[in-house]
Write a protein that holds these residues in place. Structure first.
Motif, PDB file in Angstrom:
ATOM      1  N   LYS A 330      -9.370 -13.377 -68.670  1.00 43.49           N
ATOM      2  CA  LYS A 330      -8.668 -12.356 -69.447  1.00 43.49           C
ATOM      3  C   LYS A 330      -8.593 -12.738 -70.922  1.00 43.49           C
ATOM      4  O   LYS A 330      -8.733 -11.900 -71.811  1.00 43.49           O
ATOM      5  N   GLU A 331      -8.357 -14.034 -71.166  1.00 39.37           N
ATOM      6  CA  GLU A 331      -8.283 -14.507 -72.547  1.00 39.37           C
ATOM      7  C   GLU A 331      -9.623 -14.324 -73.271  1.00 39.37           C
ATOM      8  O   GLU A 331      -9.667 -13.852 -74.408  1.00 39.37           O
ATOM      9  N   LEU A 332     -10.725 -14.667 -72.589  1.00 43.40           N
ATOM     10  CA  LEU A 332     -12.050 -14.556 -73.202  1.00 43.40           C
ATOM     11  C   LEU A 332     -12.442 -13.102 -73.456  1.00 43.40           C
ATOM     12  O   LEU A 332     -13.046 -12.788 -74.477  1.00 43.40           O
ATOM     13  N   ILE A 333     -12.075 -12.219 -72.517  1.00 38.57           N
ATOM     14  CA  ILE A 333     -12.375 -10.795 -72.700  1.00 38.57           C
ATOM     15  C   ILE A 333     -11.648 -10.252 -73.925  1.00 38.57           C
ATOM     16  O   ILE A 333     -12.208  -9.491 -74.717  1.00 38.57           O
ATOM     17  N   MET A 360     -18.828  -3.914 -73.326  1.00 42.07           N
ATOM     18  CA  MET A 360     -19.067  -5.245 -72.768  1.00 42.07           C
ATOM     19  C   MET A 360     -17.803  -5.787 -72.106  1.00 42.07           C
ATOM     20  O   MET A 360     -17.856  -6.439 -71.058  1.00 42.07           O
ATOM     21  N   GLN A 361     -16.636  -5.517 -72.705  1.00 40.20           N
ATOM     22  CA  GLN A 361     -15.377  -5.984 -72.128  1.00 40.20           C
ATOM     23  C   GLN A 361     -15.139  -5.364 -70.750  1.00 40.20           C
ATOM     24  O   GLN A 361     -14.699  -6.035 -69.822  1.00 40.20           O
ATOM     25  N   VAL A 362     -15.454  -4.071 -70.624  1.00 36.89           N
ATOM     26  CA  VAL A 362     -15.289  -3.376 -69.338  1.00 36.89           C
ATOM     27  C   VAL A 362     -16.251  -3.932 -68.294  1.00 36.89           C
ATOM     28  O   VAL A 362     -15.886  -4.142 -67.141  1.00 36.89           O
ATOM     29  N   GLN A 363     -17.489  -4.217 -68.719  1.00 38.76           N
ATOM     30  CA  GLN A 363     -18.506  -4.690 -67.780  1.00 38.76           C
ATOM     31  C   GLN A 363     -18.250  -6.110 -67.335  1.00 38.76           C
ATOM     32  O   GLN A 363     -18.537  -6.479 -66.183  1.00 38.76           O
ATOM     33  N   ILE A 364     -17.720  -6.940 -68.208  1.00 34.82           N
ATOM     34  CA  ILE A 364     -17.492  -8.346 -67.871  1.00 34.82           C
ATOM     35  C   ILE A 364     -16.360  -8.483 -66.850  1.00 34.82           C
ATOM     36  O   ILE A 364     -16.400  -9.317 -65.953  1.00 34.82           O
TER      37      ILE A 364
END
Length: 369
Positions: A330-333, A360-364
């Motif tokens: 969560k922190e990295l996103i 990209m945030q949604v996909q990760i």
């Protein structure tokens, strides 16, 4: 009128022969170098499915997009100078399917589910959009000289008002994006009496992000207004386009009446003829430049794959080995914009090579472990 599309080049070799020779080398380069990188970093889960042999060897494709009753199907008939299977023309939303108009020795149509299992057609990856889409997808084949050099994709009329709230049953914009990545030209058609860009049309145009060099705009049915009205219509169209196509360059707009019937207003006949010649000259160049376009798209894909590999490598390096994975993820996103900037600086990469941060945030979220 358009028989030049199927003629051979001055060297005696047809555009198809030149295309097959060059794209054979591109396919070997892709399968030997780029595909292993994509598979290792799960590129296909985030961005685009793997390319197949048909993606390299298919003829240049033209995608027609526009609101209903702007003349998309009539434009195809004007280009081919004949009807094609599945063609319906009317003022109401008649085309409710994606129709791939392609060359075939015998006239006929192929339904979507059969089409996506044919290895000789470049549509196999459309299988992922499910039956709701495949029931609205077909291939129309006919022995037409023009179709020996290009294929044409007719799309459903984009809805407006209350109609656009009705679900199509599949992600319309994702399908358009899939086609946009693979076609050689995207033609946006507008009706001189219907310049409003609905929410669905706006989303569709945004799906073409990164493919701006392929887009051409056609102001159709321009013979239905006089010169003074045409100037105002043209200005209104440019203003509307400026709000949805975010490019510093002015988009090229072709003005005319693209059907076989006589002009209703003849005072701009010379202008319409010159515009039509320019547009068809642009389409004529597609077979000649198809190999270069495929090379350009492959380089674009390689740049994105390279950036994707840097992003995934960085995220994996930052993840803990055992405990606290979910919190760290969560922190990295949340820090992804900063991570993009860091990768830009470290590897001297242009910001334009990076994917959209939000996407990209949604996909990760569901994939990065």
């Amino acid at each position: 009128m358009f028989s030049w599309l199927g003629k051979e080049s001055g060297s005696g070799r047809s555009p198809q022969d030149v295309l097959q020779t060059v794209t054979g080398g591109l396919q070997s380069l892709y399968t030997g170098k780029l595909l292993p990188l994509e598979e290792h970093y799960r590129f296909h889960e985030f961005h685009s499915p793997a390319l197949e042999e048909a993606d390299f060897k298919n003829l240049p494709m033209v995608l027609l997009v526009g609101q209903y009753s702007t003349g998309k199907t009539t434009f195809i008939r004007y280009l081919l100078e004949q009807d094609f299977p599945g063609m319906r023309i009317g003022p109401e939303p008649t085309t409710d399917s994606f129709i791939a108009v392609m060359y075939g020795e015998k006239e006929g149509s192929i339904p979507g589910n059969a089409l996506v299992v044919d290895p000789k057609k470049p549509f196999r990856k459309l299988n992922s959009f499910g039956n709701a889409f495949l029931n609205r997808f077909m291939c129309s084949q006919l022995p037409n000289q023009v179709l020996k050099s290009i294929s044409i994709i007719d799309s459903p009329g984009i809805l407006s008002g209350e109609k656009q709230r009705i679900s199509r049953g599949y992600d319309f914009c994702q399908v358009l994006q899939w086609f946009a990545e693979r076609v050689d030209r995207i033609i946006l058609l507008f009706d001189a009496h219907k310049l409003d860009i609905s929410d669905e049309f706006s989303e569709a145009i945004k799906a073409f992000r990164g493919q701006d060099d392929k887009i051409r705009v056609v102001l159709n049915k321009a013979d239905q207004v006089d010169t003074q009205q045409l100037m105002r219509v043209y200005g209104a169209l440019m203003w509307s386009l400026g709000k949805v196509i975010n490019t510093p360059e002015v988009v090229r707009v072709y003005i005319g009446s693209f059907w076989a019937k006589p002009l209703q207003n003849t005072e701009n006949r010379k202008l319409f003829e010159m515009e039509a010649q320019d547009l068809f000259r642009d389409i004529q160049s597609l077979p000649k430049n198809a190999a270069l376009r495929k090379l350009n798209d492959l380089i674009k894909r390689a740049r994105l794959a390279k950036v994707h590999a840097y992003i995934i490598s960085h995220l994996k390096k930052e993840m803990p080995a055992m405990f606290g994975k979910e919190a760290k993820k969560k922190e990295l996103i949340g820090k992804l914009p900063e991570i993009f900037l860091q990768i830009q600086r470290e590897h001297q990469i242009s910001p334009g090579d990076f994917p959209e941060v939000k996407k990209m945030q949604v996909q990760i979220s569901p994939t990065q472990g």
